[in-house]
Design a protein around this motif. Structure first.
Motif, PDB file in Angstrom:
ATOM      1  N   THR C 193      -0.342 -35.752 124.310  1.00 23.93           N
ATOM      2  CA  THR C 193      -0.617 -36.874 125.201  1.00 23.93           C
ATOM      3  C   THR C 193      -1.632 -36.523 126.273  1.00 23.93           C
ATOM      4  N   ALA C 194      -2.173 -35.294 126.222  1.00 24.03           N
ATOM      5  CA  ALA C 194      -3.061 -34.860 127.289  1.00 24.03           C
ATOM      6  C   ALA C 194      -4.411 -35.541 127.189  1.00 24.03           C
ATOM      7  N   PRO C 195      -5.134 -35.621 128.314  1.00 24.14           N
ATOM      8  CA  PRO C 195      -6.487 -36.190 128.264  1.00 24.14           C
ATOM      9  C   PRO C 195      -7.421 -35.340 127.394  1.00 24.14           C
ATOM     10  N   THR C 196      -8.419 -35.975 126.838  1.00 20.07           N
ATOM     11  CA  THR C 196      -9.310 -35.301 125.897  1.00 20.07           C
ATOM     12  C   THR C 196      -9.976 -34.049 126.467  1.00 20.07           C
ATOM     13  N   PRO C 197     -10.547 -34.103 127.687  1.00 19.85           N
ATOM     14  CA  PRO C 197     -11.222 -32.890 128.170  1.00 19.85           C
ATOM     15  C   PRO C 197     -10.284 -31.681 128.231  1.00 19.85           C
ATOM     16  N   ILE C 198      -9.047 -31.907 128.636  1.00 18.06           N
ATOM     17  CA  ILE C 198      -8.112 -30.782 128.724  1.00 18.06           C
ATOM     18  C   ILE C 198      -7.902 -30.179 127.346  1.00 18.06           C
ATOM     19  N   VAL C 199      -7.682 -31.039 126.373  1.00 16.92           N
ATOM     20  CA  VAL C 199      -7.465 -30.535 125.011  1.00 16.92           C
ATOM     21  C   VAL C 199      -8.663 -29.721 124.565  1.00 16.92           C
ATOM     22  N   LEU C 200      -9.853 -30.268 124.788  1.00 18.56           N
ATOM     23  CA  LEU C 200     -11.048 -29.587 124.293  1.00 18.56           C
ATOM     24  C   LEU C 200     -11.252 -28.257 125.009  1.00 18.56           C
ATOM     25  N   ILE C 266      -9.047 -37.815 118.837  1.00 19.96           N
ATOM     26  CA  ILE C 266      -9.929 -37.822 120.003  1.00 19.96           C
ATOM     27  C   ILE C 266     -11.392 -37.627 119.663  1.00 19.96           C
ATOM     28  N   MET C 267     -11.723 -37.379 118.421  1.00 21.34           N
ATOM     29  CA  MET C 267     -13.147 -37.188 118.148  1.00 21.34           C
ATOM     30  C   MET C 267     -13.496 -37.757 116.775  1.00 21.34           C
TER      31      MET C 267
END
Lengths: 85, 113, 626, 236
Positions: C193-200, C266-267
Motif C-alpha cells: 500500500t506504500a506510495p510509488t516513490p518509496i517502493v521504487l 505501479i509501472m
C-alpha cells in the motif's frame, strides 16, 4: 548543609581552584604534578562532603594517588622544566 | 551553587591549559582538570540538601533520606576511565619524548598526513 | 532428533571454534573435527525437506522479534552450499597446507558458513542484513590470504561491499520506521500500500546491495581482481556461494517481498514485464555480453573464470527478471548449475596452480598427460559452461532461451545466444592453454593433484553430469522453490520437460545419446578407417626447423588476438575508467581538504574549541531567542 | 597575547553555555528520576546495602563490563606502546631511604589487605572493585618506589587479570543461560548487611578488584620499567 561544613567546602573549593591554577602555571613540571595531585585530593574531600563516599574513595585512590604516580613517572622519564612561552 | 561555579572554573582552567600550553604534560594536566571539573559537576547535580549518602546502614534505612545514586555511579565509571586514558596519554608522551627529545608540541609536527 | 534452525546455523560456527581449539593438539584433530561439523548440516537439514517454516523467533531487537525460517528455495540452496562448503574445505586444507594461519582461515570459514545459513534462513530485513555483512567482512579477511595483489583486491572488495551495505542499510532503516517491523511479511504488507516513490527507492537501494554481491554489470568492478587474487578455495566460495547469496536475496525480494503484482500496478509493462524488470533484463543481457567478451581476451586463468562468472550471473539475472515461470525456473536452475560447474573450474585451476605455481596461461600447457583427472573434470565443466548437452549448463540455458522466445524478445535472445558462443571461446582457450599443446620443460615433474584434492572436482563433475542427463533431479527442488515464489511450476519429468505452453519437449538422455552416438561414430571412423599413427608432439617441423623441447612452439599468449583487435575500441570505454576518474576526483578534493591539518597539535585543539564555541553560542543565542 | 584573550573569550562562552544549561538544575534540590527507583528497590531486588554499587553492578552491569574493557584496553595500549619503542635509555631511579624501605615492608601487606577488604565489602560499605584494585596497585607502586629491584611476575599478573575478567563474563553468561538475560542475578540475595549478600555483586567485585589491581600494577610496571624491564622487554 551544615554551615560549618559549607564554609569548609568553600575553603576546599577555593584551594582546589588555586591549586589548579598553580598546576598549570608553574614552570617546574614536578611541582605542577604535585599541585594537581593535591587538587585531586581536595576534590575527593569535596565529594565526601557531597555525600558521595564511593566517588571520594575512587578519586582519592585513582585520581590522586595512581594518576599522580603516572604523572611523576612521565615527568621523570622526560624533562622537568616547562621551558616554553 | 558554589560547587557548580567552582566546577565550571576548573573546567575553564583545564580548557585554557589545553589550548594555551605548549608542554605536553601540561596539556595532559589540562585534560585531567577538565575531567575533575566534570566529575565535580555531575556529583553536585546529584546532591540533595540534607540527605545522606546512598548507603543503607542499621541507622539509615529510609530511602527517602538519600541523595541520588545515579550520578555517583556514573562518576565512578568516569574516574576509572579517566585514569586509564591518562595512563595511555602519559605513555604517548614518554614515547614522543623518546622520539623527538622534546615536550614542546610546536616542535613535534608529524601529525600531518 | 529435532534440530532447530538456529542449531543448523550455529553448527559450523561451533565446529570452527572446536577445530580452532583442537588445532592446539594436532592438525588432524582439527581437520576431522571440522569435517564432522561440515557434514552435520546435511543431516540437520534433512528434516526440513518439504517444510516451510516462517517464524522461528530467536532474538528481540527494538521490540521486534527477529525470526528465522526455511522454505523450498532456501532449503535447496542451503543443501547446495553445504556441499560446496564441504568440498571447498577439503580443498582449503591443501591450499593452506604450508600457510601459518590455516587455523584462522578455518575459523573464518566456519563463520562464513554460519552467516550464509543465516542469510538463507533470515525472515526479516535486519537479520538478513547483519548476516550479509558478516559474510562481506569474512570474505574481506579471507581474500587477504591470496596472491600478490590480494590486498589491493581486499580494498576494492570492501569498498564495494560497504557501498552495498550502506545502500541496504538505508532501505532497512527506512522500511523499519515506515512499516514498524522487520519481518518480511509485515514489510511486504506495508509495501503493497506504500506510495510509488518509496517502493521504487527502497527496491533500488536493496537491489544495488544484492547486485554488487552478485557482480552484475555496472557494479562488478571489484569482482575480476577479487576472484583472481583470492585464495582458490575462497574464489570457489565467492563464485559459487556468495554470489548466489546475492542472487537468492534478489529472488526473495523481487518475487516474495515486493512482488511482481506490485510492480505491474505501479509501472507500465514492457514485453509482458514491468518496466523495472525489463531494465533488469537488459542489465543482465549487458552483463552477459560484456562479461563474455572481456573473458575471451584475458591472460590469467582465474581472471577468465572471474569474467565468466560475471557473464553467467548475467544469465541468472536475465532469467529471473523475465518473471515468467519458465524464466524463473531457468534462472534458479542456472544458480544451481553454475555453482556446480564454476566450482569445478575453480577447483581445477586451483589444483593446477597448486602443482605449477602459476595462473598465467602463457606459461602453462600440455598438462593433459600429467593431470588427466583434472583434465576430464575441466572438460566436463567447460562443456557445461558453454551450454552443450549432456552437461547441466545446457538445461538451464535452454530454459532461459525458451523463456526469451516465449516473451518474444529477439534482441535479448540474440545476446544470450551470442554469450553462449562466446563462452565456448573462452573455455576452449582455458582448456587449451592449460592442458593441450606443448608441455613446458619446467613442468616435467608435475604430478596429478592429491587424491583428496580430486574429490571436490570429481564430486561436482558427477553432479554436473547427473544434473545434465537427468534434469528432473534439480527440477524437483526448483519447481518447489518456484511454487514457493508464487508461480505455477513448470512441468518436468526425470529426463527433461514434456511439451507445454512456451516450452518444447526436451528429453536430455535422448539428445545425449544421439550426441554420444555421433561421437562414437566419429571415433570409429577416426580410429578404424584410415590407419592413424600416434606421433610425439615434437615429431614435427615448424617453418622449416626441427622442433626442440626448450622452444615453445604453440602460442598461448594473445590467443584470440584477432578478436581482441575487434573489441579493443570498446574496451577503451570500460566502466572501470569511469570509477577511476571518480576516485581521482575524490583524491584531488581530499587533498585540498587535507590542508586544514597542518600537523600542529595547536591547530587541532583550536579547531575543536572553535567548534565547541560555535555550538555554545548557538545554544546561548537559541536560549535567548526562545 | 591576543591569542590568549581570544581563547579566553571562547572559554568564557563555553562555560556560559554550560552555566545556562545548569541553571535548569538548581543545586541541592531533589531532581531524582531513576534514582528514586534505584533507592526504593535496591534492597528488595538486590540485597545490597550500597545503592551506588547496586547501580554500577546490578542495574548497569553491562556498562561496567565495558568500563573494565576500557581499562584493559588502556593497559594493553600502555604495554604495547612501551614495548614498541626501543628501551635504550637507562636511567637509575634514586635510591630510596631506609625509612621508606622498612615502612613499605610494614605497610605493604596491610595495603593489600585493605584493598581486598574494600572490594569484598563493595556492596555493603563505600568502595568496591575499582577502589580496592587501585589501592592494591598503590601498594605495588610503593614497593616499586622503595625497592629498586622490584619486578612483578607479569605472567602471573596476566593470569590473575584474565581470571578476574573471566569471572565477570562467566557470571554474565550464567545469567544469560539460567535467567535469560546477560548478567541476570543468579545467586540468592541473602540477608541485608551480611557479607554473603547482594547476589552476583560479591563475586563480580572480587573479580573486578583482582583485575583492576593487576591491571593497574601492570601499567605501573610498564611506566616504571626503564632499568628493570630489560628482561621483560627482551621476551617481547
Amino acid at each position: 548543609m551544615n554551615i560549618y561544613i559549607l564554609i569548609f567546602s568553600y575553603l576546599l573549593l577555593v584551594l582546589t581552584i588555586i591549586l589548579s591554577i598553580l598546576a598549570i602555571h608553574v614552570k617546574d613540571l614536578l611541582a605542577a604534578v604535585i599541585f594537581m595531585g593535591g587538587g585531586s585530593l581536595l576534590v575527593s574531600l569535596v565529594f565526601l562532603l557531597l555525600q558521595a563516599p564511593d566517588v571520594a574513595m575512587s578519586e582519592a585512590a585513582i585520581g590522586a594517588a595512581l594518576t599522580m604516580a603516572i604523572y611523576i613517572v612521565a615527568v621523570k622519564k622526560t624533562e622537568r622544566e616547562d621551558n616554553d612561552d | 551553587m558554589i560547587f557548580y561555579i567552582s566546577a565550571l572554573l576548573i573546567i575553564g582552567i583545564g580548557i585554557y591549559a589545553l589550548i594555551i600550553k605548549k608542554n605536553l604534560i601540561k596539556i595532559i594536566i589540562g585534560l585531567d582538570l577538565i575531567e575533575t571539573g566534570i566529575n565535580l559537576l555531575i556529583v553536585s547535580i546529584g546532591y540533595v540538601n540534607g540527605k545522606t549518602a546512598p548507603i543503607f546502614s542499621k541507622d539509615v534505612m529510609n530511602a527517602s533520606l538519600m541523595v541520588d545514586p545515579v550520578p555517583q555511579a556514573l562518576t565512578l565509571t568516569s574516574i576509572v576511565i579517566g585514569a586509564s586514558e591518562l595512563a595511555l596519554a602519559a605513555a604517548f608522551v614518554v614515547l614522543l619524548y623518546r622520539k623527538y627529545g622534546t615536550l614542546d608540541i610546536r616542535k613535534i609536527r608529524s601529525l600531518r598526513w | 532428533m529435532n534440530f532447530s534452525l538456529l542449531m543448523i546455523l550455529l553448527t559450523p560456527i561451533f565446529g570452527g571454534l572446536l577445530a580452532y581449539a583442537g588445532s592446539a593438539l594436532h592438525k588432524a584433530v582439527r581437520n576431522i573435527f571440522f569435517l564432522i561439523f561440515l557434514i552435520l548440516p546435511f543431516f540437520e537439514l534433512y528434516q526440513y525437506a518439504n517444510k516451510t517454516i516462517d517464524n522461528f523467533y530467536y532474538l528481540t531487537v527494538l521490540g521486534q522479534s527477529l525470526s528465522l525460517g526455511i522454505n523450498a528455495l532456501s532449503f535447496m540452496l542451503s543443501l547446495l552450499f553445504s556441499l560446496i562448503f564441504l568440498l571447498a574445505y577439503i580443498f582449503l586444507l591443501f591450499e593452506f597446507d604450508k600457510s601459518e594461519d590455516s587455523d584462522l582461515a578455518i575459523l573464518e570459514f566456519s563463520f562464513l558458513e554460519g552467516a550464509v545459513f543465516g542469510v538463507l534462513f533470515a525472515r526479516d530485513i535486519l537479520s538478513f542484513f547483519i548476516f550479509f555483512e558478516i559474510i562481506a567482512l569474512i570474505i574481506f579477511f579471507l581474500i587477504g590470504k591470496g596472491y600478490e595483489e590480494s590486498h589491493n583486491a581486499q580494498l576494492k572488495y570492501i569498498t564495494w561491499a560497504l557501498i552495498g551495505a550502506n545502500s541496504m542499510l538505508a532501505a532497512v532503516v527506512f522500511l523499519f520506521f515506515k512499516a514498524g517491523s522487520f519481518g518480511y511479511a509485515e514489510i511486504s504488507g506495508y509495501l503493497s500500500t506504500a506510495p510509488t516513490p518509496i517502493v521504487l527507492i527502497t527496491f533500488v537501494l536493496f537491489v544495488i546491495g544484492f547486485l554488487i554481491e552478485a557482480s552484475i554489470m555496472p557494479l562488478h568492478v571489484w569482482a575480476p581482481i577479487t576472484y583472481a587474487e583470492a585464495p582458490d578455495s575462497v574464489s570457489v566460495l565467492l563464485s559459487s556461494v556468495v554470489k548466489k547469496v546475492g542472487l537468492y536475496l534478489f529472488t526473495i525480494f523481487v518475487f516474495s517481498i515486493f512482488g511482481l503484482n506490485l510492480f505491474s500496478k505501479i509501472m507500465p509493462r514492457v514485453f509482458e514485464a514491468p518496466l523495472i524488470m525489463y531494465v533488469l533484463q537488459w542489465i543482465g543481457a549487458l552483463t552477459i555480453i560484456i562479461g563474455t567478451f572481456v573473458a575471451i581476451v584475458q591472460e590469467d586463468a582465474k581472471k577468465i573464470l572471474a569474467w565468466s562468472s560475471i557473464a553467467q550471473s548475467g544469465y541468472i539475472l536475465l532469467g529471473l527478471s523475465l518473471g515468467t515461470p519458465l524464466g524463473v525456473a531457468g534462472g534458479l536452475l542456472h544458480i544451481v548449475n553454475h555453482s556446480i560447474f564454476k566450482g569445478i573450474l575453480f577447483f581445477v585451476v586451483g589444483g593446477v596452480i597448486y602443482r605449477t605455481g602459476t595462473k598465467n596461461l602463457s606459461e602453462l600447457g600440455g598438462l593433459i598427460k600429467k593431470m588427466p583427472i583434472s583434465f576430464i573434470s575441466m572438460l566436463l565443466a567447460i562443456i557445461a559452461t558453454a551450454g552443450i548437452p549432456p552437461l547441466n549448463g545446457f538445461v538451464s540455458k535452454y530454459l532461459i532461451y525458451e523463456a526469451l522466445i516465449q516473451n518474444k524478445e529477439p534482441l535479448l535472445l540474440t545476446i544470450a545466444l551470442l554469450g553462449g558462443t562466446g563462452s565456448f571461446m573462452y573455455v576452449y582457450r582455458l582448456i587449451h592453454s592449460i592442458f593441450l599443446g606443448q608441455l613446458p620443460k619446467k613442468y616435467e615433474g608435475v604430478k596429478e593433484v592429491p587424491i583428496l584434492m580430486q574429490v571436490p572436482m570429481l564430486v561436482l563433475s558427477l553432479l554436473a553430469l547427473l544434473f545434465g542427463v537427468l534434469p528432473g533431479i534439480p527440477m524437483y527442488f526448483v519447481s518447489k522453490a518456484e511454487a514457493f515464489l508464487g508461480f505455477d511450476p513448470i512441468k518436468y519429468t526425470l529426463t527433461g520437460f514434456p511439451e507445454q505452453p512456451g516450452l518444447h519437449a526436451l528429453n536430455v538422455p535422448i539428445i545425449s545419446a544421439a550426441l554420444m552416438g555421433g561421437f562414437v561414430v566419429a571415433a570409429l571412423i577416426f580410429y578404424l578407417l584410415p590407419k592413424t599413427r600416434s606421433v610425439h608432439q615434437l615429431d614435427n617441423y615448424y617453418a622449416g626447423e626441427i622442433l626442440t623441447e626448450d622452444v615453445k612452439y604453440n602460442y598461448s599468449f594473445g590467443f584470440y588476438s584477432f578478436f581482441d583487435d575487434i573489441i579493443k575500441p570498446f574496451n577503451e570505454w570500460s566502466i572501470d575508467r569511469i570509477y577511476e576518474n571518480f576516485v581521482g576526483f575524490v583524491k584531488t578534493v581530499g587533498d585540498y581538504i587535507r590542508r586544514i591539518y597542518t600537523g600542529n597539535l595547536e591547530t587541532y585543539v583550536s579547531l575543536g574549541i572553535i567548534i565547541l564555541t560555535i555550538f555554545s553560542l548557538i545554544y546561548i543565542i537559541g536560549g535567548v531567542l526562545w | 597575547m591576543i591569542r590568549k584573550i581570544v581563547y579566553g573569550v571562547f572559554i568564557l562562552i563555553i562555560i556560559a553555555a554550560i552555566a545556562i544549561f545548569m541553571s535548569n538544575y538548581k543545586f541541592g534540590v531533589d531532581k531524582m528520576d531513576v534514582g528514586k527507583y534505584y533507592l526504593d528497590n535496591t534492597v528488595p531486588q538486590t540485597g545490597a546495602a550500597n545503592v551506588v554499587t547496586s547501580v554500577t553492578l546490578f542495574y548497569r552491569g553491562f556498562d561496567t563490563l565495558g568500563e573494565v574493557t576500557v581499562l584493559f584496553t588502556a593497559a594493553l595500549g600502555v604495554a604495547v606502546l612501551y614495548f614498541m619503542g626501543e628501551n635504550k635509555r637507562k636511567q637509575k631511579l634514586q635510591e630510596s631511604n631506609f625509612v621508606t624501605k622498612i615502612g613499605t615492608r610494614v605497610v605493604f601487606p596491610f595495603i593489600l589487605l585493605t584493598g581486598a577488604y574494600i572490594f569484598m565489602h563493595g556492596h555493603l560499605t563505600p568502595g568496591g572493585g575499582f577502589q580496592g584494585g587501585a589501592l592494591i596497585a598503590t601498594g605495588f607502586l610503593l614497593l616499586y618506589l622503595a625497592y629498586e629491584e622490584t619486578s612483578i611476575d607479569r605472567k602471573k599478573f596476566y593470569l590473575v587479570e584474565g581470571l578476574g575478567g573471566l569471572t565477570y563474563v562467566i557470571i554474565g553468561l550464567l545469567g544469560f543461560f539460567m535467567k535469560g538475560s546477560f548478567l541476570a542475578n543468579v545467586l540468592p540475595n541473602g540477608t541485608l548487611f551480611d557479607l554473603l549478600s547482594g547476589g552476583i555483586m560479591l563475586p563480580i567485585y572480587i573479580g573486578v578488584g583482582l583485575k583492576v589491581g593487576s591491571e593497574l600494577s601492570n601499567i605501573i610496571d610498564d611506566l616504571m620499567c626503564e632499568v628493570k624491564c630489560e628482561e621483560a622487554g627482551g621476551e617481547e
